[in-house]
Design a protein around this motif. Structure first.
Motif, short mmCIF file in Angstrom:
data_model
loop_
_atom_site.label_atom_id
_atom_site.label_comp_id
_atom_site.label_asym_id
_atom_site.label_seq_id
_atom_site.Cartn_x
_atom_site.Cartn_y
_atom_site.Cartn_z
N MET A 1 0.84 -1.19 0.00
CA MET A 1 0.00 0.00 0.00
C MET A 1 0.88 1.24 0.00
O MET A 1 1.87 1.32 0.72
N ALA A 2 0.55 2.23 -0.82
CA ALA A 2 1.34 3.45 -0.94
C ALA A 2 1.23 4.29 0.34
O ALA A 2 0.16 4.42 0.91
N GLN A 3 2.35 4.85 0.73
CA GLN A 3 2.37 5.70 1.90
C GLN A 3 1.89 7.09 1.52
O GLN A 3 2.23 7.62 0.47
N ASN A 4 1.06 7.68 2.36
CA ASN A 4 0.60 9.03 2.10
C ASN A 4 1.40 10.01 2.93
O ASN A 4 1.85 9.70 4.03
N HIS A 5 1.60 11.18 2.39
CA HIS A 5 2.32 12.26 3.05
C HIS A 5 1.40 13.46 3.13
O HIS A 5 0.48 13.61 2.34
N ILE A 6 1.69 14.35 4.05
CA ILE A 6 0.91 15.58 4.19
C ILE A 6 1.76 16.74 3.66
O ILE A 6 2.88 16.95 4.09
N CYS A 7 1.17 17.49 2.74
CA CYS A 7 1.83 18.68 2.21
C CYS A 7 1.80 19.76 3.29
O CYS A 7 0.74 20.04 3.86
N GLU A 8 2.95 20.36 3.56
CA GLU A 8 3.01 21.38 4.61
C GLU A 8 2.34 22.69 4.21
O GLU A 8 2.03 23.50 5.08
N LEU A 9 2.09 22.90 2.93
CA LEU A 9 1.44 24.14 2.51
C LEU A 9 -0.08 23.98 2.43
O LEU A 9 -0.82 24.73 3.04
N CYS A 10 -0.55 22.98 1.70
CA CYS A 10 -2.00 22.83 1.51
C CYS A 10 -2.64 21.85 2.50
O CYS A 10 -3.85 21.75 2.58
N ASN A 11 -1.82 21.10 3.22
CA ASN A 11 -2.29 20.12 4.22
C ASN A 11 -3.10 18.97 3.65
O ASN A 11 -3.82 18.30 4.36
N ARG A 12 -2.98 18.75 2.33
CA ARG A 12 -3.66 17.60 1.73
C ARG A 12 -2.78 16.37 1.86
O ARG A 12 -1.56 16.46 1.89
N SER A 13 -3.41 15.21 1.93
CA SER A 13 -2.71 13.94 1.98
C SER A 13 -2.43 13.50 0.54
O SER A 13 -3.35 13.33 -0.26
N VAL A 14 -1.14 13.32 0.21
CA VAL A 14 -0.73 13.00 -1.16
C VAL A 14 0.20 11.79 -1.16
O VAL A 14 0.84 11.48 -0.16
N SER A 15 0.29 11.12 -2.30
CA SER A 15 1.16 9.95 -2.39
C SER A 15 2.61 10.32 -2.68
O SER A 15 3.52 9.57 -2.36
N THR A 16 2.83 11.49 -3.29
CA THR A 16 4.18 11.92 -3.63
C THR A 16 4.48 13.25 -2.95
O THR A 16 3.63 14.14 -2.91
N ILE A 17 5.69 13.36 -2.42
CA ILE A 17 6.09 14.59 -1.75
C ILE A 17 7.41 15.07 -2.36
O ILE A 17 8.20 14.26 -2.82
#
Length: 98
Positions: A1-17
């Protein structure tokens, strides 16, 4: 399962950082702090501001979040699914100086 990350600017959970250097590398930022940003936010920052502007005015997360162009962008992006492709165009002012 792909790890999700949180963008520090928009606070959305994304697969790529991506790592955004608060002081751009060309301005000596290699040893300075970075932010973890989704690719869309990272592209948007570089589309709105020159490296000189980033180094002198927008070298903290707080200073980025206070800028009116970023505030407007964040209102727009909050309604876009996190891993969607968003076409980002450089502002005329960045194109002219680049």
């Amino acid at each position: 399962m792909a790890q999700n990350h949180i963008c520090e600017l928009c606070n959305r959970s994304v697969s790529t950082i991506t790592k955004h250097h608060l002081i751009p590398l060309e301005k000596g930022g290699k040893k300075f702090e970075t932010l973890s940003l989704c690719p869309t936010c990272h592209k948007q920052i570089h589309a709105l501001f020159t490296n000189r502007e980033l180094a002198t005015h927008y070298h903290t997360l707080e200073s980025l979040k206070r800028d009116q162009k970023i505030i407007k962008y964040l209102r727009f992006i909050e309604n876009i699914p996190a891993d969607s492709y968003v076409n980002i165009k450089k502002s005329r002012h960045v194109r002219k100086s680049g």
